[in-house]
Scaffold this motif. Structure first.
Motif, PDB file in Angstrom:
ATOM      1  N   HIS A 241     -36.515  -4.696 -29.240  1.00  0.00           N
ATOM      2  CA  HIS A 241     -35.532  -4.628 -28.204  1.00  0.00           C
ATOM      3  C   HIS A 241     -34.291  -3.508 -28.390  1.00  0.00           C
ATOM      4  CE1 HIS A 241     -32.628  -6.371 -25.245  1.00  0.00           C
ATOM      5  NE2 HIS A 241     -31.653  -6.393 -26.164  1.00  0.00           N
TER       6      HIS A 241
ATOM      7  N   THR B 192     -35.204   0.352 -27.923  1.00  0.00           N
ATOM      8  CA  THR B 192     -35.179   0.436 -26.661  1.00  0.00           C
ATOM      9  C   THR B 192     -33.658   0.591 -25.923  1.00  0.00           C
ATOM     10  OG1 THR B 192     -37.331  -0.332 -26.393  1.00  0.00           O
ATOM     11  CG2 THR B 192     -36.083   0.098 -24.359  1.00  0.00           C
ATOM     12  N   ASN B 193     -32.920  -0.515 -26.267  1.00  0.00           N
ATOM     13  CA  ASN B 193     -31.599  -0.762 -25.635  1.00  0.00           C
ATOM     14  C   ASN B 193     -30.222  -0.494 -26.498  1.00  0.00           C
ATOM     15  OD1 ASN B 193     -32.599  -2.444 -22.937  1.00  0.00           O
ATOM     16  ND2 ASN B 193     -33.707  -3.564 -24.858  1.00  0.00           N
ATOM     17  N   TYR B 194     -30.506  -0.076 -27.724  1.00  0.00           N
ATOM     18  CA  TYR B 194     -29.443   0.514 -28.332  1.00  0.00           C
ATOM     19  C   TYR B 194     -29.735   2.040 -28.984  1.00  0.00           C
ATOM     20  CZ  TYR B 194     -28.019  -4.205 -27.528  1.00  0.00           C
ATOM     21  OH  TYR B 194     -27.469  -5.463 -27.155  1.00  0.00           O
TER      22      TYR B 194
END
Length: 145
Positions: free
Chosen positions: A23, A26-28
């Motif tokens: 997560h 991918t997102n940070y």
């Protein structure tokens, strides 16, 4: 030590460190890239003083050996294996006879899902040199909030 500069990444509870890791990667991406641009020696110094200010006197470095001299806290270097899920050839690294006497640190069983439970059993089964066990296991909390 050099990862102490990262802000808390994530926005929910995760079933495992593998879910959390995927997560945040991918997102940070931007936040991770910004921290990694800070020179290693400054990130290490930040980690040392952050721990000192929190009252920590001894830390175990989980990662590559770092150039640390004259630190006001004790920084123990050890045989670092990232994790059962993400480290290639972890079984060989765990059972390296040249590192038999070094303490080992590894992410394992960090989660509430069935995979986390199974990987503990897998690590114990493949711990052929009996490098760690019982109270020697350490864990991190990868929940947001």
């Amino acid at each position: 030590m050099d990862f102490n500069l990262f802000p808390q990444l994530g926005n929910r509870y995760y079933n495992s460190y593998t879910e959390w890791g995927k997560h945040i990667q991918t997102n940070y991406k931007d936040e991770i890239a910004a921290v990694l641009k800070v020179p290693l020696n400054l990130r290490v110094e930040w980690g040392i003083f952050k721990n000192l200010l929190c009252g920590v006197t001894t830390v175990v470095n989980h990662g590559e050996p770092l150039p640390i001299a004259n630190a006001p806290i004790n920084v123990e270097q050890c045989h670092s294996i990232h994790s059962v899920q993400f480290e290639k050839r972890w079984k060989l690294k765990l059972n390296n006879p040249l590192k038999r006497k070094l303490p080992v640190v590894i992410h394992v069983g960090e989660g509430s899902d069935e995979q986390s439970k199974r990987e503990i059993d897998t690590l114990i089964r493949w711990n052929l040199l009996k490098k760690a066990g019982g109270g020697a296991w350490r864990s991190h909390d990868h929940r947001a909030g």
